[in-house]
Design a protein around this motif. Sequence first.
Motif, short mmCIF file in Angstrom:
data_model
loop_
_atom_site.label_atom_id
_atom_site.label_comp_id
_atom_site.label_asym_id
_atom_site.label_seq_id
_atom_site.Cartn_x
_atom_site.Cartn_y
_atom_site.Cartn_z
N TYR A 1 0.87 -1.19 0.00
CA TYR A 1 0.00 0.00 0.00
C TYR A 1 0.90 1.23 0.00
O TYR A 1 1.79 1.36 0.85
CB TYR A 1 -0.88 -0.04 1.24
CG TYR A 1 -1.45 1.28 1.70
CD1 TYR A 1 -2.24 2.06 0.86
CD2 TYR A 1 -1.20 1.74 3.00
CE1 TYR A 1 -2.77 3.25 1.30
CE2 TYR A 1 -1.74 2.94 3.45
CZ TYR A 1 -2.51 3.69 2.60
OH TYR A 1 -3.03 4.88 3.03
N ILE A 2 0.66 2.15 -0.94
CA ILE A 2 1.62 3.25 -1.10
C ILE A 2 1.06 4.64 -0.78
O ILE A 2 1.69 5.65 -1.12
CB ILE A 2 2.26 3.25 -2.50
CG1 ILE A 2 1.19 3.32 -3.59
CG2 ILE A 2 3.11 2.01 -2.67
CD1 ILE A 2 1.80 3.42 -4.99
N GLY A 3 -0.08 4.73 -0.14
CA GLY A 3 -0.48 6.05 0.36
C GLY A 3 -1.92 6.45 0.15
O GLY A 3 -2.74 6.39 1.09
N PRO A 4 -2.30 6.89 -1.06
CA PRO A 4 -3.68 7.34 -1.25
C PRO A 4 -4.69 6.25 -0.92
O PRO A 4 -4.51 5.08 -1.27
CB PRO A 4 -3.72 7.70 -2.74
CG PRO A 4 -2.30 8.05 -3.07
CD PRO A 4 -1.47 7.11 -2.26
N ILE A 5 -5.76 6.64 -0.26
CA ILE A 5 -6.79 5.69 0.13
C ILE A 5 -8.11 6.43 0.31
O ILE A 5 -8.13 7.58 0.75
CB ILE A 5 -6.40 4.97 1.44
CG1 ILE A 5 -7.36 3.84 1.79
CG2 ILE A 5 -6.26 5.95 2.61
CD1 ILE A 5 -6.86 2.92 2.90
N ILE A 6 -9.20 5.79 -0.09
CA ILE A 6 -10.53 6.37 0.07
C ILE A 6 -11.28 5.53 1.10
O ILE A 6 -11.33 4.30 1.00
CB ILE A 6 -11.30 6.39 -1.25
CG1 ILE A 6 -10.52 7.15 -2.33
CG2 ILE A 6 -12.68 7.03 -1.06
CD1 ILE A 6 -11.14 7.08 -3.71
N LEU A 7 -11.87 6.19 2.08
CA LEU A 7 -12.62 5.50 3.12
C LEU A 7 -13.97 6.19 3.33
O LEU A 7 -14.06 7.42 3.31
CB LEU A 7 -11.87 5.52 4.46
CG LEU A 7 -10.41 5.11 4.48
CD1 LEU A 7 -9.51 6.35 4.44
CD2 LEU A 7 -10.09 4.29 5.72
N LYS A 8 -15.00 5.40 3.51
CA LYS A 8 -16.28 5.98 3.92
C LYS A 8 -16.12 6.55 5.33
O LYS A 8 -15.49 5.92 6.19
CB LYS A 8 -17.38 4.93 3.90
CG LYS A 8 -17.76 4.43 2.51
CD LYS A 8 -18.93 3.47 2.58
CE LYS A 8 -19.32 2.96 1.19
NZ LYS A 8 -19.78 4.03 0.30
N LYS A 9 -16.68 7.72 5.57
CA LYS A 9 -16.56 8.31 6.90
C LYS A 9 -17.13 7.39 7.97
O LYS A 9 -16.55 7.25 9.06
CB LYS A 9 -17.27 9.66 6.96
CG LYS A 9 -17.11 10.35 8.31
CD LYS A 9 -17.93 11.62 8.44
CE LYS A 9 -17.72 12.25 9.82
NZ LYS A 9 -18.61 13.41 10.05
N SER A 10 -18.22 6.73 7.65
CA SER A 10 -18.85 5.84 8.63
C SER A 10 -17.92 4.68 9.02
O SER A 10 -17.93 4.22 10.17
CB SER A 10 -20.15 5.28 8.07
OG SER A 10 -19.93 4.57 6.86
N VAL A 11 -17.10 4.22 8.07
CA VAL A 11 -16.17 3.14 8.35
C VAL A 11 -15.06 3.64 9.29
O VAL A 11 -14.68 2.95 10.25
CB VAL A 11 -15.57 2.58 7.04
CG1 VAL A 11 -14.42 1.62 7.33
CG2 VAL A 11 -16.66 1.88 6.23
N VAL A 12 -14.56 4.82 9.01
CA VAL A 12 -13.53 5.39 9.89
C VAL A 12 -14.06 5.54 11.30
O VAL A 12 -13.41 5.14 12.28
CB VAL A 12 -13.06 6.77 9.36
CG1 VAL A 12 -12.05 7.39 10.32
CG2 VAL A 12 -12.44 6.63 7.97
N GLU A 13 -15.27 6.06 11.44
CA GLU A 13 -15.85 6.27 12.76
C GLU A 13 -16.10 4.95 13.50
O GLU A 13 -16.01 4.90 14.73
CB GLU A 13 -17.16 7.05 12.62
CG GLU A 13 -16.95 8.50 12.19
CD GLU A 13 -18.25 9.23 11.97
OE1 GLU A 13 -18.29 10.45 12.21
OE2 GLU A 13 -19.23 8.60 11.53
#
Length: 264
Positions: free
Chosen positions: A192-204
């Motif tokens: 994994y080299i850096g950029p990543i997209i996450l749903k806010k709900s998943v982060v929370e």
Amino acid sequence: MNEISVFLSFKRAIILKKGVQKGVFQLITVILAAGQGKRLRSSVPKPLVKIKGKTMIEHVIEKAFYATASRKAILVINPDFEGDFLSQLKVPVTFAYQSVPKGTADALAQALNLIENGEDILVMYADLVLISRDSLKSLVSLHIERNCDITFLSGTTERRYPYALVERDERGRVIAFQEKKVPDFDPPWEFYIGPIILKKSVVEAYIEKLSPNESTGEIYIADIVSMAIADNKNICGFVTNNEREFLGVNTPEDLKAAEEIIEQ
């Protein structure tokens, strides 16, 4: 580019455009930029070091805006250097603050209260200036098309990097994602080299459950991905074929290399 590739690229562009216009898909960029760059031996914070007349943070912002079709960005910075950033930036951004470096997940946590519910988050790193626009665009398109909970950018290589190691099963599904893991199998390896997209709900859902790394005392975004894998979330990964995108600018040698590559 063949006809199929042209069609898919066009389809992705239409999907992204419709999502932004109708509010079906909302994406905000969060750039982690609190590093001071001591190894770079710079008189200014590392994100404000210039490459070809433009600060690193500007290179990253421009690519993120291109890929997301949005001009919304949050910069996570050390509050001591807010004035330096304000004097250099030519585009409006929102600041979040990380006074003490406690890891990438901690930096992301500082921005969460500035992000609307329902927004997905593209996390970028201020020193990864060689990530291409095309890779970022493909990352966003994949995230939208497959309705992923998390979508990351990775690359395969014969070299060992101090990044999160990605492991997949025979069907290509991500089954492990571990920060700083030493590979226990033969290359090629996927990192994994850096950029990543996450749903806010998943982060929370996971960020309060993270435990500090035993060796560093920090918490990492990679650990959020690992927890999401265990819960069978929809994890997607776009693999770049360009190993130059692995390079983070941390030393004078890295800076010289980045300048030579960007020039080409």
